[in-house]
Design an enzyme around this catalytic site. Sequence first.
Site, PDB file in Angstrom:
ATOM      1  N   GLU A   1       8.152   2.866  -5.331  1.00 58.93           N
ATOM      2  CA  GLU A   1       8.127   2.431  -3.936  1.00 58.93           C
ATOM      3  C   GLU A   1       8.093   3.646  -3.007  1.00 58.93           C
ATOM      4  OE1 GLU A   1       7.603   0.167  -1.995  1.00 58.93           O
ATOM      5  OE2 GLU A   1       8.549  -1.734  -2.459  1.00 58.93           O
ATOM      6  N   ASP A   2       7.557   3.469  -1.829  1.00 61.07           N
ATOM      7  CA  ASP A   2       7.632   4.526  -0.814  1.00 61.07           C
ATOM      8  C   ASP A   2       8.985   4.476  -0.112  1.00 61.07           C
ATOM      9  OD1 ASP A   2       6.792   2.059   0.185  1.00 61.07           O
ATOM     10  OD2 ASP A   2       5.877   2.938   1.960  1.00 61.07           O
TER      11      ASP A   2
ATOM     12  N   ASP B   1      14.368  -0.444   2.052  1.00 63.03           N
ATOM     13  CA  ASP B   1      15.090  -0.633   3.310  1.00 63.03           C
ATOM     14  C   ASP B   1      16.129  -1.741   3.068  1.00 63.03           C
ATOM     15  OD1 ASP B   1      15.789  -0.961   5.957  1.00 63.03           O
ATOM     16  OD2 ASP B   1      13.759  -0.831   6.714  1.00 63.03           O
TER      17      ASP B   1
ATOM     18  N   PHE C   1      12.494   4.828  12.520  1.00 60.21           N
ATOM     19  CA  PHE C   1      11.196   4.363  12.036  1.00 60.21           C
ATOM     20  C   PHE C   1      10.381   5.565  11.590  1.00 60.21           C
ATOM     21  CE2 PHE C   1       6.979   2.809  11.685  1.00 60.21           C
ATOM     22  CZ  PHE C   1       7.117   1.480  11.336  1.00 60.21           C
ATOM     23  N   VAL C   2      10.074   5.610  10.291  1.00 55.41           N
ATOM     24  CA  VAL C   2       9.362   6.776   9.747  1.00 55.41           C
ATOM     25  C   VAL C   2       7.947   6.395   9.324  1.00 55.41           C
ATOM     26  CG1 VAL C   2      11.382   8.079   8.992  1.00 55.41           C
ATOM     27  CG2 VAL C   2      10.415   6.342   7.479  1.00 55.41           C
TER      28      VAL C   2
ATOM     29  N   ARG D   1      -0.869   6.794   7.768  1.00 55.41           N
ATOM     30  CA  ARG D   1      -0.483   6.967   6.358  1.00 55.41           C
ATOM     31  C   ARG D   1      -0.860   8.356   5.844  1.00 55.41           C
ATOM     32  NH1 ARG D   1       0.960   1.805   4.190  1.00 55.41           N
ATOM     33  NH2 ARG D   1      -0.129   0.062   5.153  1.00 55.41           N
TER      34      ARG D   1
ATOM     35  N   LYS E   1       0.794  -1.212   0.000  1.00 48.36           N
ATOM     36  CA  LYS E   1       0.000   0.000   0.000  1.00 48.36           C
ATOM     37  C   LYS E   1       0.833   1.272   0.000  1.00 48.36           C
ATOM     38  CE  LYS E   1      -3.354  -2.221   3.070  1.00 48.36           C
ATOM     39  NZ  LYS E   1      -3.860  -2.205   4.482  1.00 48.36           N
ATOM     40  N   GLY E   2       2.031   1.199   0.553  1.00 48.05           N
ATOM     41  CA  GLY E   2       2.757   2.412   0.943  1.00 48.05           C
ATOM     42  C   GLY E   2       2.986   3.443  -0.154  1.00 48.05           C
TER      43      GLY E   2
ATOM     44  N   ASP F   1       3.105   3.592   7.083  1.00 47.55           N
ATOM     45  CA  ASP F   1       2.267   3.335   8.255  1.00 47.55           C
ATOM     46  C   ASP F   1       3.058   2.845   9.460  1.00 47.55           C
ATOM     47  OD1 ASP F   1       2.857   0.732   7.032  1.00 47.55           O
ATOM     48  OD2 ASP F   1       1.411  -0.065   8.481  1.00 47.55           O
TER      49      ASP F   1
HETATM   50  C1  PRP Z   1       7.310  -1.651   2.933  1.00 40.60           C
HETATM   51  C2  PRP Z   1       7.611  -0.751   1.737  1.00 40.60           C
HETATM   52  C3  PRP Z   1       8.351  -1.641   0.804  1.00 40.60           C
HETATM   53  C4  PRP Z   1       9.072  -2.615   1.737  1.00 40.60           C
HETATM   54  C5  PRP Z   1      10.517  -2.188   1.833  1.00 40.60           C
HETATM   55  O1  PRP Z   1       6.135  -2.372   2.691  1.00 40.60           O
HETATM   56  O2  PRP Z   1       6.432  -0.249   1.156  1.00 40.60           O
HETATM   57  O3  PRP Z   1       7.496  -2.351  -0.078  1.00 40.60           O
HETATM   58  O4  PRP Z   1       8.435  -2.510   3.010  1.00 40.60           O
HETATM   59  O5  PRP Z   1      11.227  -3.039   2.702  1.00 40.60           O
HETATM   60  P1  PRP Z   1      12.540  -3.856   2.285  1.00 40.60           P
HETATM   61  O6  PRP Z   1      13.379  -2.982   1.404  1.00 40.60           O
HETATM   62  O7  PRP Z   1      13.209  -4.133   3.621  1.00 40.60           O
HETATM   63  O8  PRP Z   1      12.099  -5.111   1.605  1.00 40.60           O
HETATM   64  P2  PRP Z   1       5.282  -3.079   3.839  1.00 40.60           P
HETATM   65  O9  PRP Z   1       5.567  -4.547   3.859  1.00 40.60           O
HETATM   66  O10 PRP Z   1       5.457  -2.328   5.135  1.00 40.60           O
HETATM   67  O11 PRP Z   1       3.787  -2.927   3.323  1.00 40.60           O
HETATM   68  P3  PRP Z   1       2.923  -1.592   3.030  1.00 40.60           P
HETATM   69  O12 PRP Z   1       3.541  -0.897   1.837  1.00 40.60           O
HETATM   70  O13 PRP Z   1       1.568  -2.141   2.719  1.00 40.60           O
HETATM   71  O14 PRP Z   1       2.932  -0.710   4.260  1.00 40.60           O
END
Ligand code: PRP
Length: 181
Positions: A100-101, A104, A153-154, A166, A44-45, A160
Amino acid sequence: MQHDDAIKKVLISEEQIRNRIAELGAQISHDYQGKDLLLVGILKGAWIYLADLVRAIDMNADVDFLAVSSYGNDFSSSGNLTFLKDLDGSCEGRHVLIVEDIVDSGLTLSALCELIKSRKAASVEVTTLLSKRAHRKTDISVKYVGFEIPDEFVLGYGLDYCQFYRGIKDICVLKESVYSK
Ligand code: PRP
């Protein structure tokens, strides 16, 4: 809980985000001129970033979405992706820009790039609003990065904490007291 009760500080303001997205939009428009560009938002992000980015891109761009979850309600990526929604259309022969948002560990993105490549896209690149380069566990290349951020943690602007916050307009740092309860 009110938003203010959860926020330790604003890391990146609404105005800084807007200005940086304008720059990225101009760069992407230049790089993809004359090409069949497909923006793939990762739900979703990324939906808020994608909504602003597509309006900063000065050319036709198609939009599709993939929904995956790698974190659940945890603080670090498991690396095990759960696919919740596939693309609606084909990406064969198209220039795909994954939106992507945050990147990490990069584990989510690695798996997504492999998936899109396996579907014979003409090219696959990535844009992310936020990047925590110090956390990378892969050597994935991210062409268009909004901001490199520290290991905090942002939340906000699509990101979220346990599915909340969000809608906050800035990128903010979460108070430790919220998640140490
Ligand atoms: C978050 C973000 C990326 C992923 C990055 O998604 O949107 O897709 O984590 O992490 P990584 O580089 O360590 O793999 P999340 O699983 O939190 O789902 P969301 O987007 O629905 O909040």
